[in-house]
Design an enzyme around this catalytic site. Sequence first.
Site, mmCIF file in Angstrom:
data_model
loop_
_atom_site.group_PDB
_atom_site.id
_atom_site.type_symbol
_atom_site.label_atom_id
_atom_site.label_comp_id
_atom_site.label_asym_id
_atom_site.label_seq_id
_atom_site.Cartn_x
_atom_site.Cartn_y
_atom_site.Cartn_z
ATOM 1 N N LEU A 23 0.867 -1.172 0.000
ATOM 2 C CA LEU A 23 0.000 0.000 0.000
ATOM 3 C C LEU A 23 0.902 1.220 0.000
ATOM 4 C CD1 LEU A 23 -2.680 -0.878 2.729
ATOM 5 C CD2 LEU A 23 -2.993 -0.877 0.252
ATOM 6 N N ASP A 24 0.424 2.309 -0.592
ATOM 7 C CA ASP A 24 1.193 3.553 -0.557
ATOM 8 C C ASP A 24 1.333 4.028 0.882
ATOM 9 O OD1 ASP A 24 1.461 3.645 -3.321
ATOM 10 O OD2 ASP A 24 -0.239 4.993 -3.605
ATOM 11 N N LEU A 25 2.411 4.761 1.141
ATOM 12 C CA LEU A 25 2.635 5.367 2.444
ATOM 13 C C LEU A 25 1.463 6.281 2.791
ATOM 14 C CD1 LEU A 25 4.795 5.675 4.695
ATOM 15 C CD2 LEU A 25 5.649 7.643 3.425
ATOM 16 N N THR A 27 -1.548 5.528 3.619
ATOM 17 C CA THR A 27 -2.862 5.025 3.253
ATOM 18 C C THR A 27 -3.174 3.841 4.156
ATOM 19 O OG1 THR A 27 -2.004 3.508 1.576
ATOM 20 C CG2 THR A 27 -2.625 5.703 0.829
#
Length: 158
Positions: A23-25, A27
């Site tokens: 997952l993106d940072l 999020t």
Amino acid sequence: GRGGRGGRRTPAPAPEPRPCHRLDLNTSGALVFAKTPEAASALMSQFESRRVRKAYAALCTAPPGESLVEGEICRVDGVQHCERRVCGPGESGQAARTSLVVVADSAAGGEAGSAGAAGGECLLLARPEQGRTHQVRLHCAAAGSPILGDALYGGGEG
């Protein structure tokens, strides 16, 4: 033979769980972990071949101006972090396509509306076909619907 006291066997250590995607940072969401190397390989293969369909809920500043966003994603040069942008005409980047569905729209009394409806905040269901870094965040912003609290891509302070 038996090891340990009283003839009991020492149990084998539990396998280390292996993440199968990211997952993106900054999020949140559910992650898939595998218990064995074989399961990890099979799951990662499914992510890489796009057999896994992902969906993200996003609370946005406004309803999107379009329901399907297609745009190559380019890196932003000269920054320390992994900021991205939708590529301009003539630029080459990573292909990306995201569908956006309005689930609830505050301007429509909380009911789902169509893309382009005027008004305030809305809840979107974003379905990226790829898994590019910041893809959902960029495509929401490109559709005129930045994610609330996303200071990097126009949704205000985090």
